[in-house]
Design a protein around this motif. Structure first.
Motif, PDB file in Angstrom:
ATOM      1  N   TYR A  25       1.059  -0.806  -0.338  1.00 41.39           N
ATOM      2  CA  TYR A  25      -0.124  -0.113  -0.133  1.00 41.39           C
ATOM      3  C   TYR A  25       0.832   1.240  -0.162  1.00 41.39           C
ATOM      4  CZ  TYR A  25      -3.078   3.767   1.749  1.00 41.39           C
ATOM      5  OH  TYR A  25      -3.204   5.214   1.714  1.00 41.39           O
ATOM      6  N   LEU A  26       1.649   1.494   1.123  1.00 40.48           N
ATOM      7  CA  LEU A  26       2.720   2.601   1.261  1.00 40.48           C
ATOM      8  C   LEU A  26       3.228   2.739  -0.730  1.00 40.48           C
ATOM      9  CD1 LEU A  26       4.363   2.241   4.761  1.00 40.48           C
ATOM     10  CD2 LEU A  26       2.185   3.509   4.004  1.00 40.48           C
ATOM     11  N   GLY A  27       4.206   1.897  -0.729  1.00 41.90           N
ATOM     12  CA  GLY A  27       4.289   1.728  -2.539  1.00 41.90           C
ATOM     13  C   GLY A  27       3.251   2.405  -3.851  1.00 41.90           C
ATOM     14  N   ARG A  28       2.081   1.411  -3.128  1.00 42.80           N
ATOM     15  CA  ARG A  28       1.168   2.995  -4.142  1.00 42.80           C
ATOM     16  C   ARG A  28       0.845   3.983  -4.456  1.00 42.80           C
ATOM     17  NH1 ARG A  28      -1.462  -2.325  -3.297  1.00 42.80           N
ATOM     18  NH2 ARG A  28      -2.969  -1.305  -2.333  1.00 42.80           N
ATOM     19  N   ILE A  29       1.459   4.519  -2.795  1.00 43.59           N
ATOM     20  CA  ILE A  29       0.773   6.023  -2.467  1.00 43.59           C
ATOM     21  C   ILE A  29       2.204   6.872  -2.682  1.00 43.59           C
ATOM     22  CG2 ILE A  29      -1.342   5.066  -1.268  1.00 43.59           C
ATOM     23  CD1 ILE A  29       0.747   6.121   1.569  1.00 43.59           C
ATOM     24  N   ALA A  30       3.064   6.050  -2.660  1.00 45.31           N
ATOM     25  CA  ALA A  30       4.312   6.957  -3.159  1.00 45.31           C
ATOM     26  C   ALA A  30       4.665   6.866  -4.814  1.00 45.31           C
ATOM     27  CB  ALA A  30       5.830   6.025  -2.946  1.00 45.31           C
ATOM     28  N   GLN A  31       4.073   5.782  -4.902  1.00 47.74           N
ATOM     29  CA  GLN A  31       3.674   6.147  -6.551  1.00 47.74           C
ATOM     30  C   GLN A  31       3.309   7.078  -7.191  1.00 47.74           C
ATOM     31  OE1 GLN A  31       2.821   2.623  -8.778  1.00 47.74           O
ATOM     32  NE2 GLN A  31       3.797   3.167 -10.517  1.00 47.74           N
ATOM     33  N   ALA A  32       2.477   7.595  -6.766  1.00 52.07           N
ATOM     34  CA  ALA A  32       0.989   7.973  -6.703  1.00 52.07           C
ATOM     35  C   ALA A  32       1.294   9.724  -6.365  1.00 52.07           C
ATOM     36  CB  ALA A  32      -0.620   8.051  -6.249  1.00 52.07           C
ATOM     37  N   ARG A  33       1.676   9.854  -5.294  1.00 54.68           N
ATOM     38  CA  ARG A  33       2.672  11.280  -5.190  1.00 54.68           C
ATOM     39  C   ARG A  33       3.533  11.426  -6.465  1.00 54.68           C
ATOM     40  NH1 ARG A  33       6.780  12.727  -0.259  1.00 54.68           N
ATOM     41  NH2 ARG A  33       7.373  15.022  -1.370  1.00 54.68           N
ATOM     42  N   GLU A  34       4.407  10.794  -6.813  1.00 58.65           N
ATOM     43  CA  GLU A  34       5.036  11.105  -7.874  1.00 58.65           C
ATOM     44  C   GLU A  34       4.558  11.013  -9.120  1.00 58.65           C
ATOM     45  OE1 GLU A  34       8.794  11.900  -7.469  1.00 58.65           O
ATOM     46  OE2 GLU A  34       8.226  10.956  -5.580  1.00 58.65           O
TER      47      GLU A  34
END
Length: 610
Positions: A25-34
């Protein structure tokens, strides 16, 4: 004070159980932030559509990426008293955003139904599923890649959980939840309950009942009893998603308006464009979830959150179970008595010290994680404060009282109403269930009596009116789970069962449905899972079986010879009537795909790929 070892142990088990899903999950939101938002790189047609209705100055601001844009996701409608005050909020938020150098747009609306209106009606079968519909509507509102943060306007039962699940799908965006506040106190809740029982017995008529209900629910704002709506507000504050002291300030007051403006400014301050970036997906971690469960136990909150908190956690890649609720209930004392587990309402709770006092007591007792991220930018210690109006009309935060103003409503951790929380996990040959014990007298928490089986609440009420329930009874109301009919609340049963109990009979309810967050007088083993429509053992019960509901031991058993029990075939029910009318046709896919109660009763396979 650091959390106690038992709090840390539960938190550690949750973190270990969730590690893989949480990391994904944290990986997905980090990607979305970028990836977003980058308004300056949107196609001109995209951007023109997005700000066509804005002022000239807002169009100039939104043409680039420098000025933050705040999404307003609102559950406003003017039928629900709790949500009617939100009509004014978008303008307050837009004004505050402009003052802070930003822009705010209403990104979308979400449905908001009232369980109080649909109670006992077919529309209640849409209630639980409305949570997931609200989450999807929130996703649609935020899908335009135009926003740097969001404020969420919602209060009641499924609305706040749905908004938060939707917000967590956009976990890279900061999120501030903005309540509307409770209506002023009206007819005392225990008097309202007394009139309801008299009506159930035929001793007063509809006119008297409507008059009592109207005196209780009498103006804009949340209902004042401590059901799911007000439990939602407690949770948002203790999980760090409100501003400190925001939960229980009455609507349409200068302090409420000032808090609304401050929430907008704070949301703009914590975007990725500034130095205090606080994405909601990082605020809601296993520590925040444990803090929410602790707050639920300490206040005797709504059993509906044994569904909603599970679903919220799953949306953030965190897996909690009813065993976690049970373990925390054993160590968290009950510090508040608010109707239905006391005479006071939430306005009295606020006057007695409110959330600032409660959070301070739980922190000092080592029952909360202080070292969490919050929208306020502090750990949870920043929530020991309460908001006040300054002479110039601005906001100031002052230290909350260190002593309760009313020990009949709110107590320190060293002198609680009871040493354990107000919720119990029950398990046995009937399955697993939960019981809200904070409002049930100790001598009513163990019931052993013959079963009477019903497949709808109307069947039970008809039997009561016919005099067929005049004795000790465990009422088994089944085929009320998510797959059967959407898992409606069965609060309509409380007056009839309460009358039987007041006549001196041993009475309990066992059901795979839900009970209102305002219930509690009658012991009720609810959310029984597996549900009857999914092959659960509750479908094996027959009239006359002796059922033991034992909150003290945490047991839920049919006292039937094991060989006979194993040989029985589950009962069936004609569920075709649940498939149509009052919009139920639209939710067939929800009934078909709904998960079990212990997994939140929802339709989303969060984390399944991890």
């Amino acid at each position: 004070m650091s959390p106690r070892s038992d709090i840390l142990a539960v938190t550690g088990r949750i973190a270990a159980r969730s590690a893989r899903r949480r990391q994904a999950y944290l990986g997905r939101i980090a990607q979305a932030r970028e990836a977003a938002p980058r308004r300056g790189t949107l196609a001109c047609g995209n951007l023109a559509h997005a700000f066509a209705a804005c002022s000239t100055s807002d169009k100039r601001a939104l043409a680039g990426d420098v000025v933050p844009n705040l999404a307003i996701v609102t559950a406003y409608n003017d039928m629900l008293s709790a949500h009617q005050p939100f009509e004014r909020f978008p303008e307050l938020i837009r004004r505050a955003a402009h003052e802070a150098g930003g822009v705010a747009q209403v990104a979308g609306g979400v449905p908001a139904m009232c369980d109080g209106v649909t109670q006992g009606q077919s529309g209640m079968e849409l209630s639980l599923f409305s949570r997931d519909a609200i989450a999807m509507a929130t996703g649609i509102a935020l899908s335009h890649a135009m926003f740097d943060a969001a404020v969420y306007l919602g209060v009641c039962d499924k609305i706040v959980p749905g908004l938060l699940i939707g917000a967590l799908a956009f976990g890279h965006l900061p999120a501030v939840f903005v309540p509307a506040g409770p209506m002023p106190s009206g007819l005392p809740n225990d008097e309202k309950a007394r009139i309801r029982q008299l009506y159930a017995e035929g001793k007063v008529g509809r006119a008297e009942l409507l008059d009592a209900e109207s005196q209780s629910y009498h103006g804009p704002g949340t209902c004042t009893f401590y059901g799911t709506a007000n439990s939602n507000q407690m949770l948002m504050e203790i999980m760090g998603l409100h501003l400190p002291g925001a939960s229980f300030v009455n609507p349409n007051t200068p302090l409420r308006d000032a808090l609304t403006g401050a929430a907008a400014r704070r949301a703009l301050a914590i975007t990725a464009l500034g130095n205090e970036y606080t994405p909601v997906g990082e605020v809601v971690d296993e520590r925040a979830i444990v803090n929410g469960i602790v707050g639920l136990h300490a206040t005797g909150g709504s059993t509906n959150h044994t569904l909603h908190l599970v679903a919220i956690a799953r949306a953030a890649g965190i897996e909690i179970t009813w065993d976690d609720f049970a373990a925390l209930s054993e160590v968290v004392p009950l510090l508040a008595r608010i109707y239905p587990n006391g005479r006071a309402d939430v306005n009295h709770f606020q006057a007695a010290g409110g959330m600032g006092f409660l959070i301070g007591e739980l922190l000092d007792a080592g029952l909360l994680h202080e070292d969490v991220r919050t929208v306020w930018g502090t750990g949870l210690g920043g929530y020991r404060r309460e908001a006040r109006l300054a002479p110039d009309g601005g906001l100031v935060w002052v230290d909350a009282a260190r002593e309760t103003h009313d020990a009949d409503v709110l107590r320190p951790a060293g002198a609680p109403f009871q040493p354990t929380g107000g919720l119990r996990l029950l398990a046995g040959n009937l399955g697993r269930s939960v019981m809200k014990t904070s409002a049930v007298k100790p001598d009513r928490q163990i019931v052993e009596a013959p079963a009477r089986v019903f497949h709808s609440q109307d069947e039970l009420i008809a039997a009561f009116k016919a005099g067929a329930l005049d004795g000790d009874v465990v009422a088994v109301v089944r085929f009320q789970g998510p797959k059967a009919n959407g898992m409606p609340e069965l609060h309509k049963l409380t007056p009839s069962l309460g009358v039987l109990q007041d006549r001196g009979h041993a009475v309990a309810l066992v059901t795979d449905g839900r009970m209102s967050g305002a219930s509690g007088k009658v012991p009720a083993a609810i959310h029984v899972t597996p549900e009857a429509a999914d092959g659960g053992a509750i479908a094996l019960v027959r009239d006359g079986d002796v059922i033991r509901v034992d909150a003290a031991a945490g047991r839920l058993d049919a006292l039937v010879d094991p060989a006979e029990w194993a040989a029985r075939s589950p009962a069936t029910a004609d569920l075709s009537g649940n498939a149509q009318g009052t919009g139920r046709e639209l939710f067939a896919v929800f009934r078909a795909t709904a998960g079990p109660a212990e997994a939140g009763g929802g339709i989303f396979p969060f984390g399944g790929e991890a």
